[in-house]
Design a protein around this motif. Sequence first.
Motif, PDB file in Angstrom:
ATOM      1  N   LEU A  53       0.823  -1.210   0.000  1.00 13.36           N
ATOM      2  CA  LEU A  53       0.000   0.000   0.000  1.00 13.36           C
ATOM      3  C   LEU A  53       0.857   1.259   0.000  1.00 13.36           C
ATOM      4  O   LEU A  53       0.536   2.236  -0.683  1.00 13.36           O
ATOM      5  N   ARG A  85      -8.322   1.232  -2.208  1.00 18.76           N
ATOM      6  CA  ARG A  85      -8.455  -0.203  -1.928  1.00 18.76           C
ATOM      7  C   ARG A  85      -9.369  -0.479  -0.746  1.00 18.76           C
ATOM      8  O   ARG A  85      -9.639  -1.624  -0.439  1.00 18.76           O
ATOM      9  N   GLY A  86      -9.788   0.529  -0.049  1.00 16.17           N
ATOM     10  CA  GLY A  86     -10.629   0.348   1.132  1.00 16.17           C
ATOM     11  C   GLY A  86     -11.992  -0.228   0.771  1.00 16.17           C
ATOM     12  O   GLY A  86     -12.459  -0.120  -0.343  1.00 16.17           O
ATOM     13  N   ASP A 129      -5.559   1.191   7.112  1.00 20.27           N
ATOM     14  CA  ASP A 129      -6.862   1.799   6.822  1.00 20.27           C
ATOM     15  C   ASP A 129      -6.697   3.125   6.089  1.00 20.27           C
ATOM     16  O   ASP A 129      -7.396   3.395   5.106  1.00 20.27           O
ATOM     17  N   GLN A 171      -5.431   2.468   2.547  1.00 21.00           N
ATOM     18  CA  GLN A 171      -6.480   1.876   1.720  1.00 21.00           C
ATOM     19  C   GLN A 171      -7.401   2.968   1.190  1.00 21.00           C
ATOM     20  O   GLN A 171      -7.796   2.959   0.027  1.00 21.00           O
TER      21      GLN A 171
END
Length: 80
Positions: free
Chosen positions: A44, A78-79, A70, A73
Amino acid sequence: MSSETPDATTPKSDPVSNAQKDPDNWTTGDEKMTGAQASYLKTLSEEAGAGEEDGYDAELTKAEASKRIDALQEKTGRGA
């Protein structure tokens, strides 16, 4: 018995599962992050172009890594 009525053998939904708890409240949150967290955080961080301050740091705890994951993301899309 109706399929909509839970019985003693049906697992009950836990509205506050471990996956939903605030990392600050994890009993193991102060332990070193897991290998999976480290690997995902590296990925990430690279995708987000994150610097040292908001990217990968090998010394993060499980709770810190979770929070950073978190945030990254969200930044990378990507969350969930």
